[in-house]
Design a protein around this motif. Structure first.
Motif, PDB file in Angstrom:
ATOM      1  N   ASN A   1       0.853  -1.188   0.000  1.00  0.00           N
ATOM      2  CA  ASN A   1       0.000   0.000   0.000  1.00  0.00           C
ATOM      3  C   ASN A   1       0.891   1.241   0.000  1.00  0.00           C
ATOM      4  N   LYS A   2       0.981   1.903  -1.137  1.00  0.00           N
ATOM      5  CA  LYS A   2       1.877   3.054  -1.271  1.00  0.00           C
ATOM      6  C   LYS A   2       1.426   4.234  -0.411  1.00  0.00           C
ATOM      7  N   ASN A   3       0.183   4.210   0.073  1.00  0.00           N
ATOM      8  CA  ASN A   3      -0.292   5.275   0.954  1.00  0.00           C
ATOM      9  C   ASN A   3       0.435   5.257   2.300  1.00  0.00           C
ATOM     10  N   ASP A   4       1.043   4.111   2.611  1.00  0.00           N
ATOM     11  CA  ASP A   4       1.795   3.989   3.869  1.00  0.00           C
ATOM     12  C   ASP A   4       3.222   4.505   3.732  1.00  0.00           C
ATOM     13  N   ALA A   5       3.588   4.956   2.529  1.00  0.00           N
ATOM     14  CA  ALA A   5       4.981   5.311   2.247  1.00  0.00           C
ATOM     15  C   ALA A   5       5.563   6.400   3.156  1.00  0.00           C
ATOM     16  N   PRO A   6       4.877   7.535   3.381  1.00  0.00           N
ATOM     17  CA  PRO A   6       5.498   8.576   4.225  1.00  0.00           C
ATOM     18  C   PRO A   6       5.907   8.056   5.601  1.00  0.00           C
ATOM     19  N   LYS A   7       5.036   7.271   6.229  1.00  0.00           N
ATOM     20  CA  LYS A   7       5.348   6.738   7.559  1.00  0.00           C
ATOM     21  C   LYS A   7       6.469   5.708   7.483  1.00  0.00           C
ATOM     22  N   ALA A   8       6.397   4.813   6.493  1.00  0.00           N
ATOM     23  CA  ALA A   8       7.407   3.750   6.356  1.00  0.00           C
ATOM     24  C   ALA A   8       8.775   4.319   6.019  1.00  0.00           C
ATOM     25  N   LEU A   9       8.808   5.390   5.242  1.00  0.00           N
ATOM     26  CA  LEU A   9      10.070   5.995   4.824  1.00  0.00           C
ATOM     27  C   LEU A   9      10.566   7.050   5.823  1.00  0.00           C
ATOM     28  N   GLY A  10       9.682   7.456   6.733  1.00  0.00           N
ATOM     29  CA  GLY A  10      10.057   8.485   7.699  1.00  0.00           C
ATOM     30  C   GLY A  10      10.248   9.841   7.048  1.00  0.00           C
ATOM     31  N   ILE A  11       9.344  10.182   6.108  1.00  0.00           N
ATOM     32  CA  ILE A  11       9.461  11.461   5.406  1.00  0.00           C
ATOM     33  C   ILE A  11       8.149  12.230   5.506  1.00  0.00           C
ATOM     34  N   ASN A  12       8.224  13.512   5.238  1.00  0.00           N
ATOM     35  CA  ASN A  12       7.030  14.335   5.119  1.00  0.00           C
ATOM     36  C   ASN A  12       6.371  14.020   3.776  1.00  0.00           C
ATOM     37  N   PRO A  13       5.031  13.925   3.737  1.00  0.00           N
ATOM     38  CA  PRO A  13       4.346  13.663   2.448  1.00  0.00           C
ATOM     39  C   PRO A  13       4.749  14.631   1.347  1.00  0.00           C
ATOM     40  N   TYR A  14       5.264  15.797   1.752  1.00  0.00           N
ATOM     41  CA  TYR A  14       5.736  16.809   0.802  1.00  0.00           C
ATOM     42  C   TYR A  14       6.761  16.219  -0.163  1.00  0.00           C
ATOM     43  N   PHE A  15       7.570  15.259   0.319  1.00  0.00           N
ATOM     44  CA  PHE A  15       8.654  14.705  -0.495  1.00  0.00           C
ATOM     45  C   PHE A  15       8.276  13.396  -1.199  1.00  0.00           C
ATOM     46  N   LEU A  16       7.078  12.910  -0.991  1.00  0.00           N
ATOM     47  CA  LEU A  16       6.724  11.597  -1.517  1.00  0.00           C
ATOM     48  C   LEU A  16       6.845  11.522  -3.035  1.00  0.00           C
ATOM     49  N   ASN A  17       6.482  12.597  -3.704  1.00  0.00           N
ATOM     50  CA  ASN A  17       6.530  12.589  -5.160  1.00  0.00           C
ATOM     51  C   ASN A  17       7.946  12.388  -5.688  1.00  0.00           C
ATOM     52  N   ASP A  18       8.946  12.894  -4.932  1.00  0.00           N
ATOM     53  CA  ASP A  18      10.351  12.707  -5.338  1.00  0.00           C
ATOM     54  C   ASP A  18      10.706  11.224  -5.352  1.00  0.00           C
ATOM     55  N   TYR A  19      10.222  10.491  -4.356  1.00  0.00           N
ATOM     56  CA  TYR A  19      10.520   9.058  -4.267  1.00  0.00           C
ATOM     57  C   TYR A  19       9.723   8.250  -5.281  1.00  0.00           C
ATOM     58  N   LYS A  20       8.519   8.706  -5.585  1.00  0.00           N
ATOM     59  CA  LYS A  20       7.723   8.048  -6.633  1.00  0.00           C
ATOM     60  C   LYS A  20       8.455   8.109  -7.966  1.00  0.00           C
ATOM     61  N   LYS A  21       8.952   9.308  -8.298  1.00  0.00           N
ATOM     62  CA  LYS A  21       9.668   9.489  -9.563  1.00  0.00           C
ATOM     63  C   LYS A  21      10.962   8.680  -9.581  1.00  0.00           C
ATOM     64  N   ALA A  22      11.682   8.703  -8.463  1.00  0.00           N
ATOM     65  CA  ALA A  22      12.938   7.971  -8.385  1.00  0.00           C
ATOM     66  C   ALA A  22      12.715   6.470  -8.498  1.00  0.00           C
ATOM     67  N   ALA A  23      11.592   5.992  -7.946  1.00  0.00           N
ATOM     68  CA  ALA A  23      11.284   4.559  -7.996  1.00  0.00           C
ATOM     69  C   ALA A  23      11.046   4.093  -9.431  1.00  0.00           C
ATOM     70  N   VAL A  24      10.558   4.999 -10.275  1.00  0.00           N
ATOM     71  CA  VAL A  24      10.356   4.664 -11.693  1.00  0.00           C
ATOM     72  C   VAL A  24      11.718   4.539 -12.383  1.00  0.00           C
ATOM     73  N   ILE A  25      12.621   5.462 -12.066  1.00  0.00           N
ATOM     74  CA  ILE A  25      13.959   5.458 -12.670  1.00  0.00           C
ATOM     75  C   ILE A  25      14.792   4.298 -12.143  1.00  0.00           C
ATOM     76  N   TYR A  26      14.589   3.961 -10.851  1.00  0.00           N
ATOM     77  CA  TYR A  26      15.383   2.920 -10.200  1.00  0.00           C
ATOM     78  C   TYR A  26      14.485   1.763  -9.752  1.00  0.00           C
ATOM     79  N   PRO A  27      14.219   0.822 -10.648  1.00  0.00           N
ATOM     80  CA  PRO A  27      13.444  -0.356 -10.242  1.00  0.00           C
ATOM     81  C   PRO A  27      14.231  -1.212  -9.243  1.00  0.00           C
ATOM     82  N   MET A  28      13.563  -2.174  -8.664  1.00  0.00           N
ATOM     83  CA  MET A  28      14.152  -2.976  -7.595  1.00  0.00           C
ATOM     84  C   MET A  28      15.463  -3.638  -8.025  1.00  0.00           C
ATOM     85  N   LYS A  29      15.516  -4.162  -9.232  1.00  0.00           N
ATOM     86  CA  LYS A  29      16.711  -4.846  -9.721  1.00  0.00           C
ATOM     87  C   LYS A  29      17.901  -3.893  -9.769  1.00  0.00           C
ATOM     88  N   ARG A  30      17.653  -2.683 -10.216  1.00  0.00           N
ATOM     89  CA  ARG A  30      18.720  -1.690 -10.312  1.00  0.00           C
ATOM     90  C   ARG A  30      19.187  -1.257  -8.917  1.00  0.00           C
TER      91      ARG A  30
END
Length: 336
Positions: free
Chosen positions: A267-296
């Protein structure tokens, strides 16, 4: 932190225990608790006569007896005797005198024992301290708790920070809670009440560079911006006193670890709490996750481990900071 806050509240209400055993790796919470107990149990007139502070030394054989003698006496000027024992592990192998005292303690004495590491819960001193008083284990905060910690502390100090300012402080200082508090105090002293302190003010007041900082480096890496990432890494490597290479590598690892956690969330809605970040920054990690898949990301962890070993001089010239970081950035951004 619930246990810590509850303990602070009890101390402020002057509900003291005859024995406090504080142990664990985080000095910040232990020192704060000692400060609270001292301020609430002693006043200026009594502290010189009714308090005793001892640093445990194995070379001094009579320290445990000195502690007990002081604990058994009646206070001279105040209501309590206060005995603070730092590095308590050095005063005795079995704490036989203290455990015997605690069976029938002086109600007018407060004894604080501190241990730099976690104590064995099977030991008699642990069991009797827990039975007769308070035991508190002071643990280091996890990385994903630091942002929230700064947020809470800044509110307690009536310091309003922009989310980017909190992020910059957390990236630069890490989990050094005492240093974080010092930086927040600087910001409070040098800003107007009610102002929201942005990254520019943080740079001006504390000295963090809004252009050259750990947060900007991971931001550019997250966007796969090779030229800007190399520029930042080169500058920071040449200023290793301000930007230690192990800290840089650790920051980059932390960034990719958050991406790894983001990928693993159902559930990606849990991301701010799991990552320990402000929701303000969540979009940065969403974009980075597209560029950096799990294998990479998995490959990048190997590059980071290799760079960490090199920075420590393992099979490599650990003084070549610029070479280590440039190679790391190249491998990360050119990986697929």
């Amino acid at each position: 932190m619930t246990e810590y806050n509850k303990l602070i509240n009890e101390i402020e209400n002057k509900n003291f225990s005859p024995i406090y055993l504080f142990h664990g790796e985080e000095d910040y919470f232990i020192n704060k608790l000692i400060e609270k107990i001292s301020n609430n149990s002693m006043d200026e007139s009594s502290s010189d006569f009714d308090s005793l502070k001892i640093y445990g030394r194995k070379s001094e054989e009579n320290q445990e007896k000195e502690i007990i003698d002081f604990a058994k006496r009646f206070p001279l000027l105040g209501k309590f005797n206060l005995i603070i024992v730092k590095d308590a592990k050095n005063i005795s192998d079995d704490f036989s005198l203290i455990t015997s005292y605690l069976e029938k303690y002086n109600k007018n004495s407060i004894l604080i024992l501190t241990f730099n590491n976690s104590i064995d819960k099977r030991k008699k001193i642990y069991k009797i301290s827990k039975s007769k008083g308070v035991v508190f284990e002071s643990n280091k905060l996890y990385e994903n708790q630091i942002y929230q910690w700064i947020e809470i502390q800044s509110k307690n100090k009536s310091v309003q920070l922009h989310p980017k300012s909190i992020n910059i402080i957390s990236e630069f200082v890490g989990n050094d809670l005492s240093q974080i508090e010092n930086e927040l105090d600087k910001l409070k002293l040098n800003s107007k009440t009610g102002d929201i302190i942005g990254p520019e003010e943080v740079e001006k007041i504390i000295g963090f560079s809004k252009e050259y900082n750990f947060f900007e480096l991971t931001k550019e890496i997250g966007e796969n911006n090779f030229n800007k990432s190399i520029k930042l890494a080169t500058y920071m490597a040449k200023n290793s006193k301000k930007y230690p290479v192990p800290a840089l590598i650790g920051t980059i690892y932390s960034f990719f670890n958050k991406i790894f956690i983001y990928h693993s969330l159902d559930n990606k809605n849990d991301a701010p709490k799991a990552l320990g970040i402000n929701p303000y920054f969540l979009n940065d990690y969403k974009k980075a996750a597209v560029i950096y898949p799990m294998k990479r990301v998995s490959k990048i962890f190997n590059y980071l481990l290799e760079a960490d070993k090199k920075s420590k001089g393992i099979n490599y010239d650990g003084t070549d900071n610029e070479g280590i970081l440039k190679e790391l950035i190249y491998k990360i951004l050119k990986s697929n």
